[in-house]
Write an enzyme that holds these catalytic residues in place. Structure first.
Site, short mmCIF file in Angstrom:
data_model
loop_
_atom_site.label_atom_id
_atom_site.label_comp_id
_atom_site.label_asym_id
_atom_site.label_seq_id
_atom_site.Cartn_x
_atom_site.Cartn_y
_atom_site.Cartn_z
N VAL A 82 93.26 20.64 -43.16
CA VAL A 82 93.49 21.81 -43.38
C VAL A 82 92.04 22.76 -42.58
O VAL A 82 91.00 22.34 -43.09
CB VAL A 82 93.29 22.16 -44.82
CG1 VAL A 82 93.57 23.68 -44.97
CG2 VAL A 82 94.40 21.57 -45.59
N LYS A 83 92.35 23.76 -42.02
CA LYS A 83 91.58 24.22 -40.99
C LYS A 83 91.21 25.48 -41.87
O LYS A 83 91.78 26.45 -42.24
CB LYS A 83 92.10 24.72 -39.66
CG LYS A 83 90.88 24.77 -38.61
CD LYS A 83 91.87 24.71 -37.17
CE LYS A 83 90.95 24.84 -36.01
NZ LYS A 83 91.67 25.14 -34.77
N LEU A 84 89.89 25.78 -42.17
CA LEU A 84 89.24 26.88 -42.97
C LEU A 84 88.31 27.64 -42.26
O LEU A 84 87.48 27.07 -41.44
CB LEU A 84 88.81 26.46 -44.20
CG LEU A 84 89.59 25.54 -45.28
CD1 LEU A 84 89.09 24.59 -46.11
CD2 LEU A 84 90.62 26.33 -45.66
#
Ligand code: E4P
Length: 215
Positions: A82-84
């Site tokens: 998951v890219k944050l």
């Protein structure tokens, strides 16, 4: 150094993967928009093409929404990272994902100070944007060098993922520094393969081969 392709175009990803050099994929909202496809279906298809870490990014900006969105994205496939964004909400979400065993790629990193915080929060990957810093007359690659050193100094397990790559020299410099990963657009991957001396050398070999007696 692991090589990821920076793309949400399944044709490009399939082609590069067929070369045997792709370890993973990174996407972002702009790349998804460029694909013209629904987020979940394109991300799921990418996961079926490449058996490696596939980064898919949240679009919420507040942690109350970002945390459940990150959990939903993680459910798309076992290889999802998951890219944050590197904001306070992004750091809070990174910490919670770390505690839940969900891998994260903290993006939009433009300083080593930001990268240190991402590692403290438990990021799996940190993505410093080299090309966008170069565009502003900074030396983007300096951040890769600083973060590799900082993480090494303290045994931090976060992997440095050189992003916003514009040309083959960026890739070579990232590898010389010891960046753990480099995510590369298809155009630059194709440039990495090519060398005019390879082409002219192959043409000469094939021409000379014509004069070899054949039985
Ligand atoms: C990848 O993770 C980044 O989103 C990407 O490399 C950004 O590249 P750009 O600066 O060319 O948009």
């Amino acid at each position: 150094m692991e090589i990821f392709i920076d793309s949400a175009d399944v044709n490009e990803i399939r082609e590069a993967a067929s070369w045997g050099i792709v370890d993973g994929v990174t996407t972002n909202p702009s790349l998804i928009a460029k694909s013209g496809r629904d987020f979940r279906s394109v991300v799921h298809e990418i996961c079926e093409i490449v058996d490696g870490p596939i980064s898919a990014e949240v679009v919420s900006t507040e942690s109350a929404k970002m945390i459940p969105e990150a959990r939903e994205i993680a459910k798309i496939h076992r290889n999802i990272v998951v890219k944050l964004p590197l904001t306070t909400a992004g750091l809070q979400t990174t910490k919670i994902m770390f505690e839940e065993g969900i891998k994260t790629n903290v993006t939009l990193c433009f300083s080593a100070a930001q990268g240190l915080l991402a590692a403290k929060a438990g990021a799996t990957y940190i993505s410093p944007f080299i090309g966008r810093l170069d565009d502003l007359a900074h030396v983007g690659m300096d951040i890769i060098e600083e973060l590799v050193t900082i993480y090494d100094n303290y045994g931090l397990p976060t992997k440095v993922l050189a992003a916003s790559i514009r040309h083959p020299r960026h890739v070579v410099d990232a590898a010389l520094i010891g960046s753990h990963v480099c995510t590369i657009p298809f155009k630059v991957l194709a440039q990495l393969v090519k060398h005019p001396l390879t082409d002219s050398g192959l043409a000469a070999f094939l021409k000379d081969w014509e004069s070899v007696p054949k039985r």
